[in-house]
Design a protein around this motif. Structure first.
Motif, mmCIF file in Angstrom:
data_model
loop_
_atom_site.group_PDB
_atom_site.id
_atom_site.type_symbol
_atom_site.label_atom_id
_atom_site.label_comp_id
_atom_site.label_asym_id
_atom_site.label_seq_id
_atom_site.Cartn_x
_atom_site.Cartn_y
_atom_site.Cartn_z
ATOM 1 N N GLY A 135 -22.690 25.826 -0.147
ATOM 2 C CA GLY A 135 -21.699 25.357 0.814
ATOM 3 C C GLY A 135 -20.315 25.030 -0.371
ATOM 4 N N PRO A 136 -19.329 24.227 0.036
ATOM 5 C CA PRO A 136 -18.275 24.263 -0.835
ATOM 6 C C PRO A 136 -18.403 23.232 -1.630
ATOM 7 N N ASN A 137 -17.679 23.213 -2.562
ATOM 8 C CA ASN A 137 -17.857 22.028 -3.695
ATOM 9 C C ASN A 137 -17.177 20.818 -3.135
ATOM 10 N N LEU A 138 -17.844 19.751 -2.695
ATOM 11 C CA LEU A 138 -17.282 18.344 -2.060
ATOM 12 C C LEU A 138 -16.554 17.816 -3.157
ATOM 13 N N ALA A 139 -16.738 17.929 -4.430
ATOM 14 C CA ALA A 139 -16.457 16.939 -5.478
ATOM 15 C C ALA A 139 -15.283 17.394 -6.040
ATOM 16 N N LEU A 140 -14.851 18.597 -5.862
ATOM 17 C CA LEU A 140 -13.754 19.359 -6.321
ATOM 18 C C LEU A 140 -12.407 18.425 -6.261
ATOM 19 N N SER A 141 -12.021 18.112 -7.686
ATOM 20 C CA SER A 141 -10.452 17.496 -7.377
ATOM 21 C C SER A 141 -10.392 15.995 -6.605
ATOM 22 N N ARG A 142 -11.745 15.652 -6.341
ATOM 23 C CA ARG A 142 -11.688 14.211 -5.540
ATOM 24 C C ARG A 142 -11.641 12.970 -6.562
ATOM 25 N N PRO A 143 -11.240 12.145 -5.992
ATOM 26 C CA PRO A 143 -10.928 10.888 -7.034
ATOM 27 C C PRO A 143 -12.523 10.524 -7.944
ATOM 28 N N ILE A 144 -12.341 10.347 -9.065
ATOM 29 C CA ILE A 144 -13.678 10.363 -9.629
ATOM 30 C C ILE A 144 -13.293 9.306 -10.863
ATOM 31 N N THR A 145 -14.493 8.298 -11.213
ATOM 32 C CA THR A 145 -14.151 7.213 -12.135
ATOM 33 C C THR A 145 -15.605 7.387 -13.131
ATOM 34 N N ALA A 146 -15.454 6.694 -14.328
ATOM 35 C CA ALA A 146 -16.437 6.372 -15.274
ATOM 36 C C ALA A 146 -16.441 4.955 -15.684
ATOM 37 N N ASN A 147 -17.644 4.734 -16.089
ATOM 38 C CA ASN A 147 -17.501 3.046 -16.746
ATOM 39 C C ASN A 147 -17.162 3.017 -17.961
ATOM 40 N N ASN A 148 -17.102 4.463 -18.712
ATOM 41 C CA ASN A 148 -16.458 4.493 -20.060
ATOM 42 C C ASN A 148 -16.126 5.820 -20.314
ATOM 43 N N TYR A 149 -15.538 6.026 -21.400
ATOM 44 C CA TYR A 149 -15.340 7.547 -21.893
ATOM 45 C C TYR A 149 -15.102 7.408 -23.442
ATOM 46 N N THR A 150 -14.971 8.565 -24.159
ATOM 47 C CA THR A 150 -14.450 8.697 -25.617
ATOM 48 C C THR A 150 -13.526 9.429 -25.693
ATOM 49 N N GLN A 151 -12.370 9.018 -26.431
ATOM 50 C CA GLN A 151 -11.107 9.683 -26.938
ATOM 51 C C GLN A 151 -10.605 9.922 -25.653
ATOM 52 N N SER A 152 -10.032 11.407 -25.533
ATOM 53 C CA SER A 152 -9.257 11.721 -24.262
ATOM 54 C C SER A 152 -10.120 12.385 -23.264
ATOM 55 N N TYR A 153 -11.581 12.297 -23.266
ATOM 56 C CA TYR A 153 -12.641 13.045 -22.575
ATOM 57 C C TYR A 153 -12.720 12.120 -21.154
ATOM 58 N N VAL A 154 -11.726 12.005 -20.331
ATOM 59 C CA VAL A 154 -11.772 11.091 -19.264
ATOM 60 C C VAL A 154 -12.621 11.569 -17.897
ATOM 61 N N ALA A 155 -12.757 11.003 -17.036
ATOM 62 C CA ALA A 155 -13.670 11.040 -15.998
ATOM 63 C C ALA A 155 -12.947 12.355 -14.953
ATOM 64 N N THR A 156 -11.741 12.420 -14.956
ATOM 65 C CA THR A 156 -11.047 13.210 -14.184
ATOM 66 C C THR A 156 -11.320 14.896 -14.827
ATOM 67 N N ASN A 157 -11.753 14.940 -15.843
ATOM 68 C CA ASN A 157 -12.230 16.272 -16.479
ATOM 69 C C ASN A 157 -13.359 16.749 -15.903
ATOM 70 N N ALA A 158 -14.195 16.042 -15.280
ATOM 71 C CA ALA A 158 -15.539 16.373 -14.975
ATOM 72 C C ALA A 158 -15.588 17.241 -13.619
ATOM 73 N N ASN A 159 -14.522 16.972 -12.921
ATOM 74 C CA ASN A 159 -14.339 17.643 -11.477
ATOM 75 C C ASN A 159 -13.043 18.355 -11.483
#
Length: 223
Positions: free
Chosen positions: A103-127
């Motif tokens: 099926g389609p990638n339902l997570a692609l470009s959807r709002p995404i958050t993380a409880n923490n991250y390192t440097q500039s490697y933020v949650a929005t990079n994941a999808n």
């Protein structure tokens, strides 16, 4: 000299109908035979061909054997067929529907958050659809969570986690959680350790589970 006979369309169709009918009848006869075995095993009725003090496989009269031995033989044969029948039912009713359709990638470009991250490697990079960008949780701060909002409740049965294929092999331990309201989460897949290996799975792990309706999907990393 007789000219060769030509097959008409009607005769060809009739021929194939006969073949199909024969195959269907054969299948029904086989199912009927299995059901007779199950019923006879359940009711303790001797089966044809199984020595039980009446006739042997050859059909000749035989000296009756002890009842206990006859039942043992009957059960040993019938249980094998019962297991085969149950296996067929399991494959056709349970196994096949559980295979997820692509099926389609339902997570692609959807709002995404993380409880923490390192440097500039933020949650929005994941999808963002780019394997060259990625999210990285803060070191020594487990659990690290990554949560995507699908926008509305969606029926899902598969989560794919993909790393850059040029990275070396590694393991990650995480669970898959789901929520319909963003505050109360249930476990969809319990915590497990997954291996990402560029040589064997292209650094991609696919996790399949039963169909469930969720709006928020969370990965909970513990190692």
């Amino acid at each position: 000299m007789e000219s060769p006979k030509k097959l008409s369309y009607r005769s060809i169709v009739s021929h194939y109908k006969s073949v199909v009918y024969f195959i269907i009848k054969l299948c029904f006869d086989y199912i009927k035979f299995l059901l007779q075995i199950v019923i006879s095993w359940h009711n303790k009725i001797p089966l044809k061909g199984v020595v039980n003090g009446a006739r042997s496989f050859s059909g000749k009269n035989q000296k009756p054997k002890e009842r206990e031995g006859g039942i043992f033989l009957k059960q040993s044969y019938t249980k094998g067929y019962v297991f085969a029948l149950c296996l067929i039912i399991f494959i056709s009713v349970v196994a096949l529907p559980s295979v997820p359709a692509a099926g389609p990638n339902l997570a692609l470009s959807r709002p995404i958050t993380a409880n923490n991250y390192t440097q500039s490697y933020v949650a929005t990079n994941a999808n963002d659809g780019n394997v060259n960008t990625y999210w990285e949780g803060a070191p020594n701060a487990y659990p690290n969570t990554l949560t995507v909002d699908l926008g509305s409740s969606q029926t899902i049965n598969n989560v794919v986690v993909k790393l850059n294929s040029s990275w070396g092999a590694r393991t990650q331990t995480f669970a898959v959680l789901g929520s319909t309201n963003g505050s109360t989460y249930t476990t969809l897949v319990g915590s497990a350790t997954y291996t990402f290996n560029p040589a064997t799975n292209s650094n991609t792990v696919s996790i399949t589970f039963n169909n469930t309706s969720q709006r928020y999907v969370r990965l909970n990393f513990t190692a």
